[in-house]
Structures are given as structure tokens and as C-alpha cells.
Design a protein around this motif. Structure first.
Motif, PDB file in Angstrom:
ATOM      1  N   UNK A  45      20.153 -18.715 -70.524  1.00  0.00           N
ATOM      2  CA  UNK A  45      20.370 -17.428 -69.970  1.00  0.00           C
ATOM      3  C   UNK A  45      19.420 -16.985 -69.587  1.00  0.00           C
ATOM      4  N   UNK A  46      19.179 -16.563 -68.431  1.00  0.00           N
ATOM      5  CA  UNK A  46      17.826 -15.921 -67.893  1.00  0.00           C
ATOM      6  C   UNK A  46      18.107 -14.407 -67.357  1.00  0.00           C
ATOM      7  N   UNK A  47      19.245 -14.019 -67.269  1.00  0.00           N
ATOM      8  CA  UNK A  47      19.567 -12.744 -66.754  1.00  0.00           C
ATOM      9  C   UNK A  47      20.730 -12.041 -67.511  1.00  0.00           C
ATOM     10  N   UNK A  48      20.566 -10.802 -68.250  1.00  0.00           N
ATOM     11  CA  UNK A  48      21.759 -10.212 -68.768  1.00  0.00           C
ATOM     12  C   UNK A  48      21.817  -8.885 -68.611  1.00  0.00           C
ATOM     13  N   UNK A  49      23.031  -8.493 -68.115  1.00  0.00           N
ATOM     14  CA  UNK A  49      23.396  -7.077 -67.901  1.00  0.00           C
ATOM     15  C   UNK A  49      23.489  -6.332 -69.431  1.00  0.00           C
ATOM     16  N   UNK A  53      17.544  -7.988 -75.453  1.00  0.00           N
ATOM     17  CA  UNK A  53      16.316  -8.628 -75.256  1.00  0.00           C
ATOM     18  C   UNK A  53      16.042  -9.883 -76.394  1.00  0.00           C
ATOM     19  N   UNK A  54      16.227  -9.572 -77.452  1.00  0.00           N
ATOM     20  CA  UNK A  54      15.914 -10.397 -78.775  1.00  0.00           C
ATOM     21  C   UNK A  54      17.009 -11.532 -78.343  1.00  0.00           C
ATOM     22  N   UNK A  55      18.151 -11.264 -78.040  1.00  0.00           N
ATOM     23  CA  UNK A  55      19.200 -12.503 -77.908  1.00  0.00           C
ATOM     24  C   UNK A  55      18.367 -13.406 -76.635  1.00  0.00           C
ATOM     25  N   UNK A  56      17.979 -13.078 -75.885  1.00  0.00           N
ATOM     26  CA  UNK A  56      17.541 -13.651 -74.524  1.00  0.00           C
ATOM     27  C   UNK A  56      16.512 -14.528 -75.163  1.00  0.00           C
ATOM     28  N   UNK A  57      15.368 -13.990 -75.925  1.00  0.00           N
ATOM     29  CA  UNK A  57      14.164 -14.551 -75.983  1.00  0.00           C
ATOM     30  C   UNK A  57      14.386 -15.580 -77.128  1.00  0.00           C
ATOM     31  N   UNK A  58      14.957 -15.393 -78.112  1.00  0.00           N
ATOM     32  CA  UNK A  58      15.324 -16.295 -79.284  1.00  0.00           C
ATOM     33  C   UNK A  58      15.623 -17.694 -78.832  1.00  0.00           C
ATOM     34  N   UNK A  59      16.641 -18.112 -77.570  1.00  0.00           N
ATOM     35  CA  UNK A  59      16.807 -19.494 -77.332  1.00  0.00           C
ATOM     36  C   UNK A  59      15.418 -20.050 -76.531  1.00  0.00           C
ATOM     37  N   UNK A  60      14.507 -19.172 -75.927  1.00  0.00           N
ATOM     38  CA  UNK A  60      13.452 -19.499 -75.418  1.00  0.00           C
ATOM     39  C   UNK A  60      12.401 -20.127 -76.694  1.00  0.00           C
ATOM     40  N   UNK A  61      12.199 -19.270 -77.616  1.00  0.00           N
ATOM     41  CA  UNK A  61      11.499 -19.719 -78.728  1.00  0.00           C
ATOM     42  C   UNK A  61      12.111 -21.032 -79.129  1.00  0.00           C
ATOM     43  N   UNK A  62      13.403 -21.174 -79.288  1.00  0.00           N
ATOM     44  CA  UNK A  62      14.100 -22.545 -79.736  1.00  0.00           C
ATOM     45  C   UNK A  62      13.591 -23.697 -78.866  1.00  0.00           C
ATOM     46  N   UNK A  63      13.594 -23.287 -77.433  1.00  0.00           N
ATOM     47  CA  UNK A  63      13.078 -24.380 -76.522  1.00  0.00           C
ATOM     48  C   UNK A  63      11.744 -24.837 -76.966  1.00  0.00           C
ATOM     49  N   UNK A  64      10.971 -23.952 -76.977  1.00  0.00           N
ATOM     50  CA  UNK A  64       9.424 -24.466 -77.447  1.00  0.00           C
ATOM     51  C   UNK A  64       9.067 -25.202 -78.560  1.00  0.00           C
ATOM     52  N   UNK A  94       6.052 -11.776 -76.331  1.00  0.00           N
ATOM     53  CA  UNK A  94       7.170 -10.910 -75.973  1.00  0.00           C
ATOM     54  C   UNK A  94       7.943 -10.623 -77.205  1.00  0.00           C
ATOM     55  N   UNK A  95       7.980 -11.704 -77.941  1.00  0.00           N
ATOM     56  CA  UNK A  95       8.567 -11.446 -79.407  1.00  0.00           C
ATOM     57  C   UNK A  95       8.300 -10.424 -80.336  1.00  0.00           C
ATOM     58  N   UNK A  96       6.521 -10.489 -80.232  1.00  0.00           N
ATOM     59  CA  UNK A  96       6.013  -9.466 -81.186  1.00  0.00           C
ATOM     60  C   UNK A  96       6.075  -8.301 -80.596  1.00  0.00           C
ATOM     61  N   UNK A  97       6.247  -8.144 -79.295  1.00  0.00           N
ATOM     62  CA  UNK A  97       6.535  -6.377 -78.720  1.00  0.00           C
ATOM     63  C   UNK A  97       7.753  -5.975 -79.084  1.00  0.00           C
ATOM     64  N   UNK A  98       8.895  -7.095 -79.044  1.00  0.00           N
ATOM     65  CA  UNK A  98      10.302  -6.665 -79.485  1.00  0.00           C
ATOM     66  C   UNK A  98      10.319  -6.244 -81.011  1.00  0.00           C
ATOM     67  N   UNK A  99       9.657  -7.129 -81.902  1.00  0.00           N
ATOM     68  CA  UNK A  99       9.324  -6.665 -83.170  1.00  0.00           C
ATOM     69  C   UNK A  99       8.987  -5.544 -83.471  1.00  0.00           C
TER      70      UNK A  99
END
Length: 312
Positions: free
Chosen positions: A64-68, A170-181, A208-213
């Protein structure tokens, strides 16, 4: 469907959901057929890593690359299939990717040495666009922090939890990207990559993850502050009502006494009964208040709240 053979001899395919059947003879491995069947009904994040019988490493799935922030089902997602020689995207709407120079990005992707580098360059620019959006979130958060001091009302608490909800999205969007890496590192799919693209992408994801944390810590501090302020104000209100009730006890007592309808009440015949009763009520009330004041039980009830102050 767009099939592009890059100058560095790898294939980049962009397709739509309705063109899935055309992809079957194009993809290199039999495992891709199962992937094509799975994604037809998939509308959420998923990731699969596999190694084909001939030793080819494959990372595939949906992101998912865009979420309302208002509507749960208002999402944009795309499916991907990546090997060293092929990168396939399905339902990737480039027009929805804000803050990205699409022509420049596509030109840079075509110059990468293999499909994995091209895919990671796309992820890097995607992360950069998200970082711009996260900066906007930071501005809203800073405004909220100062609003708490200047105008601390129930509406502010609503904004606090609204920002908290946005952070969770935001975190729900970024966690799958981290998993991809991590999946790419798991099978060493990034080994053929040269230069700085993969490390740069990893750093952007971590940034991005550090900022959100850090923002999460700020919001937690704000919520704790609001809880302390609310608890203090609740205690002050309770204490105020208790003191007011206590101070007016003589009035209520005398009022109840002289409101009785007994036949023999000598006070009714007193010439100076009425002014005497008023004097008794005033003196008893003042004495009771003075006693509470000396004991320190009234606190700051008679002091007005200062503007911009949390407690005073």
C-alpha cells in the motif's frame, strides 16, 4: 501493458490488473503463475520470498503506497515481482505519487545495472516523497504542542488523538516497507547491486521510521501532560464544590431550622429576631471560611487562572 528493455539489459514491465493474463508467458519462472493468481483478490500488504529450482531469487507481493487518514478502505496499492533480471509492477498509478519528478525517476531507473537496483531506486524516491509528507505532519504536531499551552481545551485533546491516529497510519504504511528491505537482505537479492542505491534506500527507510518513533514519544508526552492537567483540574473542581458546600452549610442549617412549622417557636416572637438571624448566619459563615483558609484547605480557589499557564 508497457514492457521496457533497459540499456543495461534487464526488463521492466508495467501492467494493469486486467492485463494479468498477458504476463504469464512473459515472466521467467513458474512460481510467478501462483503469484499472479494470488494477487487478483489481494488488497492489502503482503510479501513472499522464494528461490526457484534454477537458483533465481524472487521477492514478490503487494504494498500500500497511499492511505487516507479518514477512510479505512480509501487506499492505493500495487503488486510487484522482482528478480535480478525482471521488475514487474501491476496497478502502480504514477500520477498519485506526489513530490516525485516522474520523468527524471524513470530515466534514472532505466540506467540502473539490474532490476533490483531499479526497484530500490523507486523505493528510495517513494520514501523521499513520504518524508515530505511527514514534514507536514511535524508542522501540525508543533502547532499542537503550543496550542496546549495557549488554549488547552477539550478540542485540543481531540486534536492530540487525531495526530496520534495519523501517526499510527504512517507506521502501518512504513512497517511493510521495512519488511521488504529485510526480505531482500534475507536472500541477498541486493548482492548484484553496485554503488549507493541500496544503502541510500535503507537509510531513508530508517530515517522515516526514526522520525515517527520520535514523534510517537512526543505525542505520548503530550498525552501524559494532558492526563496530569485533567487530573489536577478535576481535583480542583471537586475541592471547589466541597468548599462551597461547606461554607454555605450555616445558611442551609439555619434556613432548615427556621423553615420548620412547629407551634412553639420562641424566635418567631423576637423583635430583633430577623436581623439577629442574618448576623448569626454571616458570622458563622465567615468563621467557617476563616477556619478553612487557616487550615489551607481552600488552596487557590479564589485566584484566577493566568493566561498561558497550565495550573496557576
Amino acid at each position: 501493458m508497457i514492457t521496457y528493455r533497459t540499456p543495461t539489459n534487464w526488463t521492466w514491465i508495467q501492467a494493469k490488473q486486467k492485463e494479468i493474463e498477458q504476463l504469464t508467458p512473459i515472466l521467467e519462472h513458474e512460481s510467478s503463475i501462483d503469484w499472479l493468481q494470488q494477487i487478483q483478490n489481494n488488497k492489502t500488504n503482503c510479501l513472499r520470498v522464494s528461490i526457484t529450482p534454477d537458483g533465481k531469487k524472487v521477492v514478490k507481493g503487494t504494498l500500500i503506497y497511499k492511505q487516507s487518514f479518514e477512510e479505512e478502505h480509501d487506499v492505493k496499492f500495487f503488486h510487484f515481482y522482482v528478480t535480478t533480471d525482471q521488475w514487474v509492477t501491476i496497478d502502480l498509478d504514477w500520477d498519485t505519487l506526489k513530490h516525485i519528478d516522474l520523468q527524471l525517476l524513470q530515466s534514472q531507473i532505466s540506467q540502473t545495472t539490474n532490476a533490483v537496483e531499479g526497484f530500490m531506486l523507486f523505493i528510495a524516491e517513494w520514501m523521499n516523497a513520504w518524508l515530505v509528507e511527514i514534514d507536514r505532519f511535524e508542522e501540525d504536531l508543533k502547532t499542537l504542542i503550543w496550542s496546549i499551552r495557549k488554549r488547552n481545551e477539550t478540542s485540543i485533546l481531540e486534536l492530540v488523538y487525531l495526530r496520534r491516529h495519523e501517526l499510527l497510519v504512517w507506521k502501518s504504511l512504513l512497517i511493510p516497507v521495512k519488511e521488504l528491505k529485510m526480505a531482500i537482505e534475507e536472500v541477498n537479492l541486493h548482492e548484484p547491486c553496485e554503488g549507493r542505491i541500496f544503502p541510500m534506500t535503507c537509510k531513508r527507510i530508517e530515517r522515516a521510521l526514526t522520525l515517527l518513533q520520535e514523534y510517537e514519544h512526543e505525542l505520548d508526552s503530550i498525552i501524559n501532560l494532558e492526563e496530569v492537567i485533567s487530573s489536577h483540574r478535576g481535583n480542583e473542581i471537586t475541592k471547589t464544590l466541597t468548599v462551597i458546600t461547606t461554607v454555605f452549610t450555616p445558611i442551609m442549617a439555619f434556613g432548615a431550622l427556621w423553615g420548620m412549622n412547629f407551634k412553639h417557636m420562641p424566635e418567631l416572637e423576637w423583635t430583633w429576631g430577623y436581623p439577629l438571624s442574618i448576623v448569626m448566619i454571616v458570622i458563622s459563615t465567615v468563621l467557617l471560611y476563616a477556619y478553612l483558609r487557616i487550615k489551607g484547605w481552600t488552596g487557590d480557589l479564589l485566584k484566577g487562572k493566568k493566561r498561558g499557564s497550565f495550573f496557576k
